[in-house]
Design an enzyme around this catalytic site. Structure first.
Site, PDB file in Angstrom:
ATOM      1  NE  ARG A   1      -1.694   1.576   3.799  1.00 48.86           N
ATOM      2  CZ  ARG A   1      -1.069   2.689   4.328  1.00 48.86           C
ATOM      3  NH1 ARG A   1      -1.433   3.790   3.522  1.00 48.86           N
ATOM      4  NH2 ARG A   1      -0.349   2.905   5.096  1.00 48.86           N
ATOM      5  CB  VAL A   2       1.591   4.064  -1.976  1.00 48.34           C
ATOM      6  CG1 VAL A   2       3.014   3.324  -2.273  1.00 48.34           C
ATOM      7  CG2 VAL A   2       0.878   4.035  -3.253  1.00 48.34           C
ATOM      8  CB  SER A   3      -0.453   7.339   1.762  1.00 51.69           C
ATOM      9  OG  SER A   3       0.782   8.166   1.618  1.00 51.69           O
ATOM     10  CB  THR A   4      -0.308  10.168  -2.263  1.00 52.53           C
ATOM     11  OG1 THR A   4       0.970   9.686  -2.826  1.00 52.53           O
ATOM     12  CG2 THR A   4      -0.160  10.731  -0.835  1.00 52.53           C
TER      13      THR A   4
ATOM     14  CB  ALA B   1      -6.471   3.726   0.272  1.00 53.57           C
TER      15      ALA B   1
END
Length: 221
Positions: free
Chosen positions: A9-12, A47
């Site tokens: 996962r990455v946030s952006t 997300a």
């Protein structure tokens, strides 16, 4: 060989994050190979870690049940989530009996003392909630029986094909209790408390028969 699910996962959606996501997947594939694991599902998403309502999270939980995965592979624990979201997911994964491996530890995830303590408290609270629920059901059924309710009057005895009459068992109650995460042992104990002479094996067998019947019904056009 052990099975594993990769979760990244990455946030952006920024370009540098795209590179980070690709690197995570490559490193996690390597981690699986190092530990002789077969990857049965690879999940990646963009997300916020504070958001529990993520598509990847539900794919992860569904895949764990579908494949009975032995492990979940992550870059580090923050990839699962941040704050309470992380604790919730850690609890769900461990509850399924899976282990967590991370790149940061080059092996099995080592939780902080604080996180370990929180997870232990959550498990204890959950266990006591289940016990209280069982006691509530038991007391309610005993009260109903004392007031004249006869559960056996609502059941139709039938045979299992061997000439031996099957025991009266309240199937709907078994299904309902199972849906509330009670074990077969706990369900059998609850039913015995209100007068049903049933064993854990009988409860398990009747529940499996119910599941098979439901699956056959759903397969019909």
């Amino acid at each position: 060989m052990k099975t594993a699910i990769i979760y990244a996962r990455v946030s952006t959606t920024k370009e540098q994050q795209e590179t980070s996501l690709k690197r995570q997947l490559e490193e996690l594939a390597g981690l699986a190979a190092e530990n002789n694991m077969t990857v049965v599902r690879t999940i990646s998403e963009k997300a916020s870690g504070y958001d529990l309502d993520r598509q990847g999270v539900f794919e992860l939980l569904d895949s764990m049940k579908e494949f009975k995965a032995d492990a979940v592979l992550i870059q580090d624990e923050t990839r699962l989530g941040r704050g309470n979201a992380k604790i919730a997911l850690l609890h769900c994964i461990y509850k399924e009996g899976a282990r967590i491996f991370s790149i940061s530890h080059r092996g099995e995830l080592e939780l902080s003392e604080a996180d370990s303590m929180v997870l232990e408290i959550v498990s204890i609270v959950e266990e006591y909630q289940r016990k209280l629920h069982n006691l509530k059901i038991k007391r309610g059924m005993k009260k109903a029986v004392k007031n004249g309710y006869r559960p056996q009057d609502h059941l139709v005895p039938f045979h299992d094909g061997t000439g031996k009459e099957r025991k009266d068992v309240p199937l709907e109650e078994i299904v309902r209790l199972r849906a509330r995460k009670l074990t077969f042992h706990e369900i059998a104990a609850t039913l015995r408390g209100v007068g049903y002479d049933v064993s854990k094996a009988t409860v398990h067998r009747r529940y499996q028969e119910y599941i098979q019947k439901e699956e056959q019904t759903n397969e019909r056009p």
